[in-house]
Every structure is written in C-alpha cells, then in structure tokens.
Design an enzyme around this catalytic site. Structure first.
Site, short mmCIF file in Angstrom:
data_model
loop_
_atom_site.label_atom_id
_atom_site.label_comp_id
_atom_site.label_asym_id
_atom_site.label_seq_id
_atom_site.Cartn_x
_atom_site.Cartn_y
_atom_site.Cartn_z
N ARG A 120 0.84 -1.19 0.00
CA ARG A 120 0.00 0.00 0.00
C ARG A 120 0.88 1.25 0.00
NH1 ARG A 120 1.04 2.10 4.80
NH2 ARG A 120 1.22 0.79 6.66
N GLY A 122 1.71 5.05 1.74
CA GLY A 122 1.80 5.47 3.14
C GLY A 122 2.94 4.79 3.86
N VAL A 124 4.66 3.93 8.15
CA VAL A 124 4.44 3.00 9.25
C VAL A 124 3.15 3.33 10.00
CG1 VAL A 124 5.35 2.26 11.49
CG2 VAL A 124 6.90 2.61 9.56
N TYR A 126 0.05 1.36 12.98
CA TYR A 126 -0.30 0.26 13.85
C TYR A 126 -1.76 -0.10 13.63
CZ TYR A 126 -1.94 -2.06 18.08
OH TYR A 126 -2.54 -2.93 18.94
N ILE A 193 -5.01 6.69 6.07
CA ILE A 193 -5.42 6.08 4.81
C ILE A 193 -4.19 5.52 4.10
CG2 ILE A 193 -6.34 6.61 2.50
CD1 ILE A 193 -8.15 8.66 3.81
N GLY A 194 -4.33 4.34 3.54
CA GLY A 194 -3.23 3.76 2.76
C GLY A 194 -3.83 2.78 1.77
N PHE A 206 -8.59 2.29 5.08
CA PHE A 206 -8.44 3.28 6.14
C PHE A 206 -8.42 2.61 7.50
CE2 PHE A 206 -12.60 3.10 8.09
CZ PHE A 206 -13.43 2.66 7.08
N ALA A 207 -7.95 3.35 8.51
CA ALA A 207 -7.96 2.85 9.88
C ALA A 207 -8.27 4.02 10.79
CB ALA A 207 -6.59 2.26 10.23
N CYS A 224 3.39 7.13 10.30
CA CYS A 224 3.11 7.94 9.12
C CYS A 224 4.27 8.84 8.72
CB CYS A 224 1.86 8.80 9.32
SG CYS A 224 0.49 7.88 10.02
#
Lengths: 316, 159
Positions: A120, A122, A124, A126, A193-194, A206-207, A224
C-alpha cells in the site's frame, strides 16, 4: 433520509475542497449494482486479512476478464474489521537489504506485534483492537473515480462522521500541511489512509482509532513518517456533552456503512444478501470471507489470543 | 523485412522530439527509422524504436492526472526479465500506491534514475522526461497488438 446535496447546504463541508491537483472531484451518478459489506466478528490476524484481499482481487480480475460488461461493479465490497496487534508499513519502505531491520521495526521487536511490509501507499502504522479498519475493494475504473478523488472521498467521509455525527471539534482533513488523513489538531491524528491499486481495483483502505487501546502501541513508533504527530482516538475526542455516548468499534462500522453508499451514489447491502441470485463472482467472494472468519478463529485460538498492551520489558 | 511505421499523428510531442535517423549502410532502401508509440488499457505508453528493439515505457497524462501528486516511484531492477502484464513496480501518490505493469515482454535495459529524486516529474512530463524504464523487447509483435493513439483515446473516453 436527507439527500446528500441538501445536507451539504446545511453543513458546508470544508473537507471536500481538497485539491492537490488542478481538477476537483465530483461523484458521478451511478447505475451500478449495490455495494456489499461484511463486518467481521473477531479481530483478524494481519496475514489473514491480506490474503483475503488478494484472493478477492484475483477473483475479480478473472471475472472482469471473462465478462467485462456483466461483471461491472458486482464484486465491489467493503470489509470492516479489527486486526490483532500489528505494525505495517508501505512500499516506500521496501528495504533492499534483507539483513537489516526497518528502523521502526527495530523499535518494536518483541513487544507482542508483528511487523509487515505491504504494497500500500503510506508509511508506518499500527493496527489492533480498538481501531476500526476498513478495506473497500472497489473497481475505480468502473466507478469512473480517479485515484486521488477516491482518497479524498474516504478522508472526507471519516472527517465528516467525526465532526457531524460525534461532535468532535477542530477536525482537520487533510492536515494543514497537506498530509493525508484525519487530524483533531495539527499534532494529533485519529484516522489514516493507505491504498494499493491493482489494475485500478483498490485494497487496503483506512484505519480509525475508536478507543484509546491502540495509543500505547502507536507511541512506540513514528507513525506515518510524522515526527510531531501523536495518535489519538474518538473516545478521547468526543465531547462529554455528546448525547450519543462513546460508540464501540462495531457501532462505528455500522454507522459508516450507509455513508459508503451515499459517497458513491449506490445502494449497500450485506454480502450474504440474495446470494442465490448472484453469479460466481459474488458467491466466491462470500466463500473467501467465510474462510477468513474461520482462519482467524483458528489462528487466534492457536496463539492463545493477543496482548492488550505492548510488552515493554523485552525490547533491545 | 523492415516495415515502415509512421509516428502517430496524436503524438505531437514525440514527432517534434524525434528527428528521423541518418541512413545506415545496412539499410539498402528508404531506411528512415521511425519511433512509434502505442498504449495499454492500463494507461501506459510504449515508444518503440524498431531499430534498437528498445521500448521506452511510461504512464500517460490521463494516468498521472488520476493519481494526483506523485511522491514515490518504485521501479524494476536493471536486467530484470519481465513478461507482458507482470507487475514491475508502482507509482505512489497521496497514500495510494498503484501497480504498474510491463506493457511488453523483455529485459529491463535502463530505468529512469531521476525519478528517485524527482518523482514529481511523473506529473510534469509523464509522456516525456518522466519515462519509467527502457525494455529490450523479446517479442515486437506484442507492441503491434497494443492500442494506437485513437484507440487509446476512445478507451479513455469510454471509461
């Protein structure tokens, strides 16, 4: 239900003016079949989620090749889940030296989470319980949506949900300096987002941190690539006066589902609905999702669950 | 057999950038070398020099507009053997990494090192200086089967 354009009049969103390139994004009207969604019942180990996405994309690419006209938009699915504690990074960090650990990976050796390099965009981040992860697997070609518009839409949807539905103050999306994501101040980020695109079919996504549980894990790395930014969560941002109280991860997933439909002007139905009327592609996706649910249960069982907090005692 | 291919009218950039090469001894008749450009449905272009058998590969203006500001370009290794359709790297913009594919089969002769420091070149000059890689084609007929400029334009409009 209030239409999207009416809502915009009442609540002019500042989030949709984002334009990193010259032309702006406008959702085309759509005659595509409805999106399908699935919310996973237990946290998935990261590799289970990754394999599922790749398998779904393989099914979709084959269906597209066999029947380009008939398959249009049929396999567009939105997966909502949590992961067990995991650190990941994007393809910019594809280390040419397999003997060297990524510098961020060095920081989290033996804390109780694995570290994966993915395809993806982006840097780093978690993933873990308390954080909602969304994997929309959408054919952007069929949806006539340029890549950068897709990213903007996701970002705007999450920002508007936090601001309008939950009353979070000071939401910034993107960051004033242009960083993609959803921030509650120039130094606090709560959604990332990645995306990976394979022949214009999206994966990853997304997270968004719902509870404070992910924060201790985030604090161990520079997420990020942003040195000045800390992670925060919706629970830490929702004003005490808010009538809705604090939503669970599942509550947020269920609230976002209809917004996906609005975002792309399509219906959105459960993956399992009306399967017998659908062709091979949708049924195969359903089977893959069921298998992923089972695999998650098996792997989690074998590993005896997952830690609630990072283990700081064994780091080098 | 040497067949003459005219540069496609739509590629005005290429037409001004490339002058016909001087005749070589090996070519006994007209022997003017043309470089022609074709496109894929994944929005890549290949500019093929039938003399050297090298195809220069890049993404189209349509693709770079859809991506947004490019921040990173992942390219294949020099000398890598690729088959048509293989994933050979990615272009990353605004948190989205899009796979790029080999439009033709062959061996990677050269990659555009400038993109490492100037990924934005892909936005500014995707069909010129922002080329991605040069491939030595193992099967020139694959090039002939790609879309010409008109067909590519129709593909973009039909999407």
């Amino acid at each position: 239900m209030v239409s999207k354009s009416f809502t915009r009049l009442l609540n002019p969103s500042t989030f949709r003016q984002v334009s990193l390139s010259s032309s702006s994004c406008a959702t085309p009207s759509s005659s595509l079949p409805p999106l399908r969604y699935h919310i996973f019942r237990e946290p998935l180990p990261y590799p289970v989620g990754l394999k599922l996405q790749n398998d779904i994309i393989d099914v979709r690419l084959k269906a597209k090749k066999d029947d380009p006209a008939g398959s249009r938009g049929k396999g567009d699915v939105v997966l909502m889940l949590e992961h067990t504690p995991t650190y990941t990074t994007g393809r910019r960090d594809n280390s040419p030296n397999p003997n060297e650990l990524h510098p961020e990976e060095k920081k989290v050796q033996n804390v109780g989470a694995n570290f994966y390099i993915t395809k993806r965009g982006g840097q780093v981040t978690y993933h873990g319980p308390g954080q909602l992860v969304g994997y929309p697997i959408l054919d952007l070609n069929v949806m006539e949506t340029p890549t950068r518009c897709y990213v903007e839409y996701l970002q705007a949807m999450l920002a508007e949900y936090a601001r309008d539905d939950l009353g979070v103050q000071g939401v910034l999306a993107p960051h004033p300096e242009g960083h993609v994501g959803v921030f509650s101040s120039p130094t606090e980020k709560f959604a990332s987002i990645g995306i990976h695109l394979s022949h214009r079919i999206t994966s990853h996504g997304f997270a968004m941190n719902i509870t404070p549980q992910p924060i201790k894990w985030f604090d161990l790395v520079m997420a990020c690539g942003l040195a000045d930014v800390k992670a925060t969560s919706l629970h830490q941002l929702i004003p005490p006066s808010s009538k809705g109280g604090l939503p669970s991860v599942r509550d947020v997933a269920e609230s976002l589902i209809p917004k996906f439909g609005d975002l792309f002007s399509r219906g959105i139905i459960p993956l399992s609905q009306d399967l017998q009327e659908e062709g091979a592609e949708v049924n195969q996706i359903y089977e893959l999702v069921q298998k992923a649910e089972d695999d998650a249960t098996i792997v989690n069982g074998k590993q005896g669950g997952w830690p609630d907090e990072p283990d700081l005692s064994k780091r080098e | 057999m040497i067949s003459l291919r005219l540069a496609r009218p739509a590629s005005s950039i290429l037409r001004t950038a490339l002058a016909p090469q001087a005749r070589t001894k090996a070519m006994s008749f007209s022997g003017v070398r043309f470089i022609s450009t074709r496109y894929t449905t994944d929005h890549e272009w290949v500019s093929f020099d039938s003399n050297s058998n090298i195809g220069t590969v890049g993404i189209t203006d349509y693709a770079q507009k859809a991506l947004g500001d490019v921040v990173f370009v992942e390219l294949p290794g020099q000398g890598a053997e690729v088959a048509q359709g293989d994933s050979i790297g990615a272009v990353e913009s605004v948190k989205a990494a899009s796979d790029i594919y080999a439009p033709v089969s062959g061996v990677i002769e050269e990659i555009n090192e400038t993109l490492a420091d100037q990924p934005g070149l892909l936005n500014k000059a995707s069909e010129g200086n922002g080329w991605l890689a040069k491939i030595k084609l193992s099967d020139p007929s694959e090039f002939e089967a790609l879309l010409n400029a008109e067909a590519y334009k129709a593909h973009c409009e039909g999407q």
